[in-house]
Design a protein around this motif. Structure first.
Motif, mmCIF file in Angstrom:
data_model
loop_
_atom_site.group_PDB
_atom_site.id
_atom_site.type_symbol
_atom_site.label_atom_id
_atom_site.label_comp_id
_atom_site.label_asym_id
_atom_site.label_seq_id
_atom_site.Cartn_x
_atom_site.Cartn_y
_atom_site.Cartn_z
ATOM 1 N N GLU A 32 133.725 67.075 66.984
ATOM 2 C CA GLU A 32 133.691 66.230 68.173
ATOM 3 C C GLU A 32 134.582 65.007 68.018
ATOM 4 O O GLU A 32 135.016 64.421 68.988
ATOM 5 N N THR A 87 139.250 68.876 68.968
ATOM 6 C CA THR A 87 138.447 69.496 70.020
ATOM 7 C C THR A 87 138.915 70.921 70.227
ATOM 8 O O THR A 87 140.068 71.164 70.567
ATOM 9 N N SER A 100 127.677 69.006 77.071
ATOM 10 C CA SER A 100 128.749 68.208 76.515
ATOM 11 C C SER A 100 128.311 67.587 75.208
ATOM 12 O O SER A 100 127.184 67.119 75.059
ATOM 13 N N VAL A 140 129.335 64.869 74.151
ATOM 14 C CA VAL A 140 129.170 63.439 74.388
ATOM 15 C C VAL A 140 127.726 63.128 74.744
ATOM 16 O O VAL A 140 127.157 62.121 74.319
ATOM 17 N N GLN A 166 140.481 57.823 71.275
ATOM 18 C CA GLN A 166 139.545 58.847 71.730
ATOM 19 C C GLN A 166 138.313 58.899 70.829
ATOM 20 O O GLN A 166 137.174 58.998 71.299
ATOM 21 N N THR A 167 138.541 58.817 69.523
ATOM 22 C CA THR A 167 137.419 58.814 68.581
ATOM 23 C C THR A 167 136.547 57.594 68.804
ATOM 24 O O THR A 167 135.307 57.689 68.802
ATOM 25 N N LYS A 190 134.353 58.095 71.907
ATOM 26 C CA LYS A 190 133.263 59.040 71.683
ATOM 27 C C LYS A 190 132.154 58.425 70.842
ATOM 28 O O LYS A 190 130.969 58.710 71.061
ATOM 29 N N HIS A 202 145.170 62.655 77.622
ATOM 30 C CA HIS A 202 144.047 62.980 76.740
ATOM 31 C C HIS A 202 143.075 61.813 76.665
ATOM 32 O O HIS A 202 141.851 62.004 76.682
ATOM 33 N N GLU A 204 140.942 61.646 79.768
ATOM 34 C CA GLU A 204 139.893 62.661 79.796
ATOM 35 C C GLU A 204 138.630 62.164 79.088
ATOM 36 O O GLU A 204 137.507 62.361 79.580
ATOM 37 N N VAL A 205 138.812 61.525 77.947
ATOM 38 C CA VAL A 205 137.659 61.011 77.199
ATOM 39 C C VAL A 205 137.043 59.820 77.929
ATOM 40 O O VAL A 205 135.818 59.662 77.960
ATOM 41 N N SER A 262 134.764 61.045 80.503
ATOM 42 C CA SER A 262 133.558 61.699 79.990
ATOM 43 C C SER A 262 132.516 60.709 79.501
ATOM 44 O O SER A 262 131.319 60.997 79.549
ATOM 45 N N VAL A 263 132.945 59.526 79.022
ATOM 46 C CA VAL A 263 131.981 58.572 78.457
ATOM 47 C C VAL A 263 131.739 57.370 79.358
ATOM 48 O O VAL A 263 130.840 56.573 79.089
#
Length: 809
Positions: free
Chosen positions: A255, A259, A274, A276, A320-321, A324, A373, A376-377, A380-381
């Motif tokens: 994760e 990915t 997900s 997340v 991105q990390t 998340k 990219h 996108e994250v 999602s969060v």
């Protein structure tokens, strides 16, 4: 440089100091085999002759290696590759520095240490002492030793075998030059090994104090040069590991480090939850202060140029990390996300912080590979308020244009799959619903698939979405029978020169996204998908057989068989496979389809399926899923005693029906037509009852066995009179042990006056008591199963469908 004696040999090696080092390759990365963002910089040096520890190739972000000539391999696949942007921020040049020479005496010492550790058997305690002593010798020379191509391997071994005190001492001693170690080709492995060794001590709460102090020192040192490390192909890996360590999560977790494309696809199409969401719950973070400090300083506008971080492929991975890891922490996300969007610092605290100028810039940035990219994250969060602001200010009225872009379409997929409300779906459908055919022809089937799945998840615009998808592949004049074939071979149909005369193309692989869209469609209420039902049931026998043999097509047939559609319609599909069940069962994915067929048909067809499997028993027993299918269908039991097999199957079904009546929805209407067994029921708990059936089957086939060893259900046809109600068990649990039961029987037998009649009575009661006890166990056990089912969901079936697609392809 001349004073250092730099020389370049014919082999392309640069000699600086103790060992010759390969020239750094400054050529642009070839991403033809890499999907979306991969850890290209990291993997570029994994092919050295000496195996570098811990340098397994990362799977990359949204990787898709399926460049095969097939119907499903068109440019519209959701996992299709996105090229790396050429602007990498010059991170390679930032990492270059002159390595200091390792003096010959030190080099000889560490060579001897290597021979001692690797050449002989050394016990754990002695090994720890040797490693600690060697690391003490390395004090003050950490950079030159860690960046040396040969000695760096020895340093990794020492860091893995030393004590926590020695490990922390090494990291604190090298903190001032830790950034140089991180950005070096060999040093980055040493740094990662040190952090990985540090994480092994997290289980000991007493060690958190010294680890926290060490991490604080490292974070202080890194933030002084955070941008260079983030934008470096080697340093970004070390920084991501450090972030995971501060969070206390597994550092090799997919994760956070990469990915899998099938995982992303499964999440977007509701095939799995997900990852997340699994981190939204509050966790016991070991070092929250260090994590917040490191992230806030990395994106501090006074320290970092946010424009560089937004467009660099390696810094994008780090950010991105970080996002998340902060999932579910709204306060931190409210500070971080506006910065990553490029909002002015004074506007970040406002409720609606995205200005018109910022929105226009973001729309341009999402067309860049790295930022797409990152967005996108973010989607999602993001907390609901931020998501709504981004949707309204940035993407509304631009959805189709961005969906048409080769990078932007992935962002729109994420926007759709993470929609928070029905209102969002309604607005998205208003823009994209009439454009379904255009999107499919542009190769953006992923956008359509995401919207179909989101509509099903939020239960809004379901009928309109199904109609729009059907209209995208069939005109008003076309028969509804063509819907399923054209979606199964989506690219083949769309790129056909003569669409009017297009027919089923035998021998071609079926389209993965077309298959996934159909699987989602069959989750819709049956009243919305009548055209799809007509289309699939009108397929020719040979086409159904061909679909089941295809990995993607078999999933569509299975989705149809487990849907809420009537059993009569399902029987039409199962009947088309008569005579081929044996050959299908030996296929890798055929066992799953055969199981679904067995559960969806009547007793007569069940018997036909099992009888066709008998000649393939030996072959099935050697396959991966064959033993499971043989046991599930009790093929061996059918071969020995067909009558008993039928009786047991009937009993199982009657028990299931009885408890469905007791625990199912009272107002649910049965979809049974005729005397079909294993019918599907139209209710919202269909998935739960699949799990119920599985537990009943398992219990009946293994859990309830009489003393004779014969399954209890073999005696269900007994004509013995039932016990009176006052003799039934008053509890819902299982009865006590047999001793207590025997005591109660012996007390009753004492009332008999005649000794001989008492003896006969004892024999009769013993025989009947065994049956009664088994009945009580059966009903009480299943009651427990169904009571438990009222409070939890079951997991049934096989592993992630999209991942199965990916591996099959």
């Amino acid at each position: 440089m001349h004073g250092l004696g730099l020389c370049v040999g014919e082999s392309g090696m640069v000699s600086i100091g103790f060992k010759a080092l390969p020239l750094r390759n400054n050529k642009s990365h070839n991403s033809s085999q890499v999907g979306l963002i991969t850890d290209e910089g990291k993997t570029s040096f994994t092919q050295r002759r000496m195996g570098r520890k811990g340098s397994k190739k990362d799977s990359g972000f949204h990787r898709n290696d399926s460049n095969k000539n097939e119907s499903g391999g068109g440019p519209g696949a959701m996992g299709s590759a996105r090229k790396f942007s050429q602007n990498t921020g010059g991170s390679e040049s930032q990492a270059s520095f002159v390595r200091k020479q390792v003096d010959p005496e030190t080099a000889k010492y560490f060579s001897e240490i290597t021979n001692v550790i690797e050449g002989t058997e050394v016990d754990v305690e002695e090994r720890s002492v040797i490693c600690g002593t060697a690391l003490e010798e390395a004090r003050g020379k950490e950079v030159e030793l860690a960046t040396d191509y040969i000695i760096s391997h020895t340093m990794q071994t020492l860091l893995e075998g030393c004590t926590l005190d020695r490990l922390c001492a090494f990291l604190r001693s090298s903190a001032d030059e830790f950034s140089q170690i991180c950005m070096d080709r060999s040093g980055s492995h040493v740094a990662e090994t040190a952090l990985k060794s540090l994480s092994r001590h997290l289980e000991d709460d007493e060690s958190h104090s010294i680890i926290g102090e060490t991490l604080a020192v490292l974070c202080e040192a890194i933030v002084t040069n955070a941008v260079d490390i983030m934008c470096n192909c080697y340093g970004s890996h070390v920084l991501r590991r450090l972030l995971c360590l501060c969070k206390g999560v597994p550092m090799d977790s997919l994760e956070f480090h990469s990915t899998n494309p099938s995982v992303v696809l499964a999440e977007r199409l509701n095939l799995r939850s997900s990852h997340v969401d699994s981190h939204n719950a509050p966790q016991n973070q070991p070092f929250p202060d260090q994590l917040k400090f490191l992230i806030s300083e990395m994106v501090n506008p006074s320290r970092a140029d946010i424009a560089i971080l937004q467009t660099n492929q390696y810094s994008s991975l780090v950010l991105q990390t970080a996002l998340k890891l902060l999932a579910g922490q709204e306060e931190d996300l409210f500070r971080l996300i506006p910065i990553l969007l490029g909002c002015p610092t004074d506007a970040a605290s406002e409720e609606s912080f995205i200005e018109v100028k910022t929105a226009k810039k973001v729309r341009r940035l999402v067309e860049e590979n790295a930022y797409s990219h990152l967005m996108e994250v973010i989607l999602s969060v993001a907390p609901d308020t931020i998501y709504d602001d981004i949707f309204t200010k940035v993407f509304k009225n631009s959805l189709f244009r961005l969906s048409s872009h080769f990078c932007g379409n992935f962002v729109i997929q994420a926007l759709i799959s993470h929609a928070r409300s029905k209102e969002h779906i309604k607005l998205i459908f208003e823009e994209l619903g009439p454009k379904f055919r255009d999107l499919l022809e542009l190769g953006r089937a992923g956008v359509v698939a995401a919207l179909v799945a989101a509509s099903q998840r939020l239960q809004d615009n379901q009928h309109e979405c199904c109609q729009a998808l059907a209209d995208a592949v069939c005109s008003r004049d076309d028969s509804s029978a063509c819907i399923i074939p054209r979606l199964l071979f989506l690219d083949n149909y769309l790129y056909s020169a003569d669409k009017e005369n297009w027919s089923w193309p035998s021998g071609f692989k079926m389209h993965v996204l077309g298959s996934l869209m159909l699987q989602t469609v069959f989750k819709y209420p049956s009243e919305f998908i009548k055209a799809y039902i007509t289309s699939i049931t009108s397929l020719e026998d040979k086409h159904v057989l061909e679909a089941v043999k295809d990995p993607a097509g078999s999933r569509v047939i299975e989705a149809f068989l487990v849907s809420s559609i009537s059993a009569k319609q399902k029987y039409k599909i199962v009947a088309k496979l008569r005579g081929h069940f044996g050959e299908l069962a030996v296929l890798p994915s055929g066992t799953f389809t055969i199981e679904k067929c067995f559960n969806a048909c009547n007793l007569s067809m069940k018997e036909t399926i099992v009888s066709e499997l008998l000649p393939f028993q030996a072959e099935l027993s050697k396959s991966r899923q064959g033993p499971y299918l043989l046991k599930k269908l009790d093929v061996e039991g059918f071969a020995r005693r067909p009558d008993q097999w039928r009786s047991r199957l009937t009993s199982k079904q009657s028990v299931f029906n009885e408890f469905y009546e007791a625990f199912g929805q009272k107002d649910a209407k049965s979809s049974r037509a005729g005397n079909f067994l294993s019918d599907s029921y139209k209710n919202t708990q269909a998935e739960n009852f699949k799990g119920m059936r599985k537990e009943i089957d398992d219990g009946l086939s293994s859990g309830f066995v009489t003393k004779s060893g014969t399954p209890f259900l073999a005696h269900q046809g007994s004509t013995k009179p039932k016990k009176s109600g006052d003799q039934k068990s008053k509890t819902r649990g299982f009865p006590q042990d047999n001793d207590e039961f025997s005591k109660s029987k012996s007390k009753k037998l004492k009332t008999s006056k005649d000794g001989e009649s008492a003896k006969n009575e004892k024999k009769r009661r013993k025989k009947d008591g065994s049956s009664e006890s088994s009945n009580k166990k059966l009903k009480a056990g299943i009651s427990t199963i169904f009571s438990t089912r009222c409070f939890r969901h079951s997991s049934y079936g096989r592993s992630d469908l999209a991942q199965e697609h990916n591996t099959s392809e």
